[in-house]
Design a protein around this motif. Structure first.
Motif: not given
Length: 170
Positions: A149-156
């Motif tokens: 989720f943290a990686e996804f947030r960074n990508e977003v």
């Protein structure tokens, strides 16, 4: 939304509790079956004697018996049937025999109960160990989900930054 999550958690906790209770009852049934199969009649008799001797019923009966013995052998009206006058030597002999046989029977029953308790403790330990492993596994999954989720947030965030730059460039 929060009420729904609370309800889901309560339902989940209820299902878990039901599973644990079913599992424990199955284990206890299995232990009881093993006990019935592996127990000789003499051991069952020892258990029954120990159960009776360790009850208030036995204490009450024994108190009545002792009081009746003493009254019967000391009252002047019953002088004709005195069979054990004070100092009650026959009663002392009877109590010694009772204690001599009662103690080993109770010890046999306690030893068998101790072995059964040890078996139950081993099963409880195994269940607790398995539960701890499951909890560790779930925590690992949660940590992986957090990381994803943290990686996804960074990508977003990066995508939003690029979109803003593109919008500002127009």
């Amino acid at each position: 939304m929060e009420k729904e999550n609370t309800k889901d958690l309560k339902d989940y906790a209820g299902r878990i509790q039901q599973l644990v209770e079913n599992f424990q009852s199955n284990i206890h049934e299995h232990l009881n079956e093993d006990y019935e199969k592996s127990t000789k009649w003499s051991d069952k008799l020892a258990d029954s004697v120990a159960e009776f001797v360790g009850s208030w019923k036995f204490i009450n009966i024994f108190v009545v018996f002792l009081v009746a013995w003493v009254i019967l052998n000391t009252l002047a009206i019953t002088k004709v049937i005195h069979f054990d006058e004070p100092p009650f030597i026959l009663l002392n002999l009877l109590l010694s025999f009772l204690a001599g046989f009662q103690a080993p029977i109770i010890m046999m029953s306690q030893n068998r109960q101790s072995a059964r308790d040890k078996q139950e403790a081993t099963i409880d330990f195994a269940i607790n160990y398995k539960a701890e492993q499951e909890i560790d596994d779930m925590q690992g999954h949660l940590h992986r989900l957090e990381a994803d989720f943290a990686e996804f947030r960074n990508e977003v965030k990066e995508d939003l930054t690029e979109i803003k730059k593109l919008l500002q460039g127009k």
